[in-house]
Design a protein around this motif. Sequence first.
Motif, mmCIF file in Angstrom:
data_model
loop_
_atom_site.group_PDB
_atom_site.id
_atom_site.type_symbol
_atom_site.label_atom_id
_atom_site.label_comp_id
_atom_site.label_asym_id
_atom_site.label_seq_id
_atom_site.Cartn_x
_atom_site.Cartn_y
_atom_site.Cartn_z
ATOM 1 N N ALA A 216 0.831 -1.205 0.000
ATOM 2 C CA ALA A 216 0.000 0.000 0.000
ATOM 3 C C ALA A 216 0.864 1.253 0.000
ATOM 4 C CB ALA A 216 -0.930 -0.007 1.208
ATOM 5 N N LEU A 217 1.965 1.227 0.764
ATOM 6 C CA LEU A 217 2.862 2.376 0.806
ATOM 7 C C LEU A 217 3.513 2.607 -0.560
ATOM 8 C CD1 LEU A 217 4.394 4.624 2.253
ATOM 9 C CD2 LEU A 217 6.017 2.903 3.101
ATOM 10 N N LYS A 218 3.903 1.534 -1.210
ATOM 11 C CA LYS A 218 4.480 1.652 -2.547
ATOM 12 C C LYS A 218 3.488 2.309 -3.508
ATOM 13 C CE LYS A 218 6.518 -1.106 -6.285
ATOM 14 N NZ LYS A 218 6.881 -2.469 -6.737
ATOM 15 N N ASP A 219 2.235 1.861 -3.457
ATOM 16 C CA ASP A 219 1.201 2.439 -4.323
ATOM 17 C C ASP A 219 0.961 3.910 -3.990
ATOM 18 O OD1 ASP A 219 0.886 -0.003 -5.540
ATOM 19 O OD2 ASP A 219 -0.956 -0.535 -4.472
ATOM 20 N N ARG A 233 4.463 19.287 -2.151
ATOM 21 C CA ARG A 233 5.277 18.623 -1.131
ATOM 22 C C ARG A 233 4.692 17.290 -0.662
ATOM 23 N NH1 ARG A 233 8.415 22.882 2.690
ATOM 24 N NH2 ARG A 233 9.084 24.314 1.034
ATOM 25 N N LEU A 234 5.588 16.330 -0.502
ATOM 26 C CA LEU A 234 5.233 15.033 0.055
ATOM 27 C C LEU A 234 5.902 14.926 1.419
ATOM 28 C CD1 LEU A 234 4.074 12.144 -0.104
ATOM 29 C CD2 LEU A 234 6.184 11.475 -1.283
ATOM 30 N N VAL A 235 5.083 14.726 2.456
ATOM 31 C CA VAL A 235 5.585 14.632 3.828
ATOM 32 C C VAL A 235 5.168 13.281 4.386
ATOM 33 C CG1 VAL A 235 5.530 15.647 6.134
ATOM 34 C CG2 VAL A 235 5.364 17.127 4.112
ATOM 35 N N VAL A 236 6.149 12.490 4.818
ATOM 36 C CA VAL A 236 5.854 11.146 5.322
ATOM 37 C C VAL A 236 6.516 10.938 6.682
ATOM 38 C CG1 VAL A 236 5.931 8.673 4.852
ATOM 39 C CG2 VAL A 236 5.775 10.293 2.943
ATOM 40 N N ILE A 237 5.734 10.417 7.622
ATOM 41 C CA ILE A 237 6.259 10.071 8.941
ATOM 42 C C ILE A 237 6.264 8.553 9.049
ATOM 43 C CG2 ILE A 237 5.988 10.303 11.442
ATOM 44 C CD1 ILE A 237 4.344 12.839 10.922
ATOM 45 N N LEU A 242 11.838 -0.509 7.710
ATOM 46 C CA LEU A 242 11.374 -0.945 6.394
ATOM 47 C C LEU A 242 10.655 0.187 5.667
ATOM 48 C CD1 LEU A 242 9.975 -4.462 7.362
ATOM 49 C CD2 LEU A 242 12.155 -3.955 6.241
ATOM 50 N N GLU A 243 9.739 0.856 6.390
ATOM 51 C CA GLU A 243 9.017 1.992 5.814
ATOM 52 C C GLU A 243 9.992 3.105 5.468
ATOM 53 O OE1 GLU A 243 4.848 1.909 8.399
ATOM 54 O OE2 GLU A 243 6.536 3.121 9.060
ATOM 55 N N MET A 246 12.104 2.603 2.365
ATOM 56 C CA MET A 246 11.327 2.745 1.136
ATOM 57 C C MET A 246 11.071 4.214 0.818
ATOM 58 S SD MET A 246 7.569 1.181 0.126
ATOM 59 C CE MET A 246 8.131 -0.511 0.013
ATOM 60 N N VAL A 247 10.658 4.971 1.829
ATOM 61 C CA VAL A 247 10.358 6.395 1.639
ATOM 62 C C VAL A 247 11.631 7.162 1.267
ATOM 63 C CG1 VAL A 247 9.603 8.510 2.804
ATOM 64 C CG2 VAL A 247 8.355 6.373 3.160
ATOM 65 N N LYS A 248 12.705 6.900 1.969
ATOM 66 C CA LYS A 248 13.988 7.577 1.707
ATOM 67 C C LYS A 248 14.457 7.322 0.277
ATOM 68 C CE LYS A 248 18.799 7.624 3.328
ATOM 69 N NZ LYS A 248 19.751 7.013 4.299
ATOM 70 N N ASN A 249 14.433 6.067 -0.142
ATOM 71 C CA ASN A 249 14.876 5.731 -1.500
ATOM 72 C C ASN A 249 14.004 6.407 -2.551
ATOM 73 O OD1 ASN A 249 16.936 4.110 -0.570
ATOM 74 N ND2 ASN A 249 15.839 2.188 -0.857
ATOM 75 N N PHE A 250 12.692 6.362 -2.352
ATOM 76 C CA PHE A 250 11.783 6.927 -3.339
ATOM 77 C C PHE A 250 11.947 8.441 -3.450
ATOM 78 C CE2 PHE A 250 7.738 8.444 -5.032
ATOM 79 C CZ PHE A 250 7.600 7.618 -6.131
ATOM 80 N N MET A 251 12.071 9.098 -2.319
ATOM 81 C CA MET A 251 12.219 10.554 -2.352
ATOM 82 C C MET A 251 13.533 10.979 -3.009
ATOM 83 S SD MET A 251 10.757 11.919 1.315
ATOM 84 C CE MET A 251 8.989 12.086 1.618
ATOM 85 N N LYS A 252 14.577 10.183 -2.813
ATOM 86 C CA LYS A 252 15.893 10.555 -3.346
ATOM 87 C C LYS A 252 16.092 10.177 -4.805
ATOM 88 C CE LYS A 252 18.804 10.879 0.757
ATOM 89 N NZ LYS A 252 20.075 10.436 1.384
ATOM 90 N N THR A 253 15.492 9.046 -5.209
ATOM 91 C CA THR A 253 15.787 8.530 -6.546
ATOM 92 C C THR A 253 14.562 8.309 -7.437
ATOM 93 O OG1 THR A 253 15.653 6.205 -5.850
ATOM 94 C CG2 THR A 253 17.773 7.322 -5.554
ATOM 95 N N GLY A 254 13.369 8.293 -6.826
ATOM 96 C CA GLY A 254 12.170 8.015 -7.606
ATOM 97 C C GLY A 254 11.907 6.539 -7.792
ATOM 98 N N ASN A 255 12.728 5.687 -7.160
ATOM 99 C CA ASN A 255 12.493 4.241 -7.198
ATOM 100 C C ASN A 255 12.696 3.669 -5.800
ATOM 101 O OD1 ASN A 255 15.373 3.290 -6.892
ATOM 102 N ND2 ASN A 255 15.619 4.459 -8.799
ATOM 103 N N PHE A 256 12.396 2.386 -5.642
ATOM 104 C CA PHE A 256 12.433 1.791 -4.308
ATOM 105 C C PHE A 256 13.733 1.068 -3.999
ATOM 106 C CE2 PHE A 256 7.933 2.043 -5.556
ATOM 107 C CZ PHE A 256 7.505 2.931 -4.561
ATOM 108 N N SER A 257 14.555 0.875 -5.003
ATOM 109 C CA SER A 257 15.842 0.221 -4.765
ATOM 110 C C SER A 257 16.890 1.219 -4.287
ATOM 111 C CB SER A 257 16.336 -0.451 -6.057
ATOM 112 O OG SER A 257 16.642 0.534 -7.041
ATOM 113 N N GLY A 258 16.636 2.491 -4.570
ATOM 114 C CA GLY A 258 17.609 3.513 -4.187
ATOM 115 C C GLY A 258 18.696 3.716 -5.228
ATOM 116 N N LYS A 259 18.537 3.076 -6.398
ATOM 117 C CA LYS A 259 19.533 3.199 -7.457
ATOM 118 C C LYS A 259 19.436 4.577 -8.107
ATOM 119 C CE LYS A 259 21.173 1.018 -11.710
ATOM 120 N NZ LYS A 259 20.942 -0.062 -12.703
#
Length: 304
Positions: A216-219, A233-237, A242-243, A246-259
């Motif tokens: 659900a978080l990924k979606d 702005r996207l603000v996530v607590i 694990l959460e 996922m949030v850190k990688n997505f915000m920094k790179t736009g994907n969930f792997s962090g690549k």
Amino acid sequence: MSEEVYHIPALLPETIEALDIRPGGIYVDATFGGGGHSKAIVELLDAPEGGHLYAFDQDEDAVSRAPEDERFTMVYSNFRFITNFMRYYDVDAVDGILADLGVSFHHFDDTKRGFSFRFDGPLDMRMNRLARRSATDIVNGYTEEKLADTLYIYGELKQSRAMARSIIKARSEAEINTIGALIEAVKAHIDPRKEKKELAQLFQALRIEVNDEMGALKDLLEGALKVLKPGGRLVVITYHSLEDRMVKNFMKTGNFSGKVDKDFFGKVNAPMKTLGGKPIVPGEEEIERNPRSRSAKLRTAIKL
């Protein structure tokens, strides 16, 4: 029931500052819960200027507490469907999205919901009580391997294999459908010195699986990128690693792997820009007032 009893919103001033709310802006609170964050957001909106907040929650208890306000719309749904509902309400884009991923005090303290190991009661853990699958179904229906994987991945329990074996053995004698029965089944593998921590990890793993929280978080994150305006702005607590990862990688790179994707000149191609290096965490005063906020981490990103 008072708002304070139902839930105390974590990092409230910091959240409002991070959203940078405009009176005429359109915002989404993806996790209404006790309504603390929503209330603070709505108070800053101006209806004649078009200011509006859409709040999501899949729990009927939370939805029943929704205020009547021309600046507010309650959406009785999982936040993973954010794009569908924004389309339904003819909202092309929003100025800010908040998601506080913590479980409300109400859920932990309600003995009938099965979220806490502090009370005996039904082994449920469904955020949406209309959902078909409960923790009882998982504990009694999963294979040993799948159960062990769930406890290891979502609970980070090193003794997940042994716990799974013990659960399989116990359920062969009688269905495990109460909190007490589950604890009894795994107690041989709980370190008495770390009892609260390890039981919390066990219950976290089952709750995440029951509610498909990571899916659900990924979606939600992918949907947020679609419905946010440029500059929105996207603000996530978050409350566990694990959460947060996922949030850190997505915000920094736009994907969930962090690549990190870079262009020919070495410039990072990312759909968002993070604000601040490290996440914002509660201060000593807030932790003293609200101990459950201790593990909260707030991250903010702006859509480019």
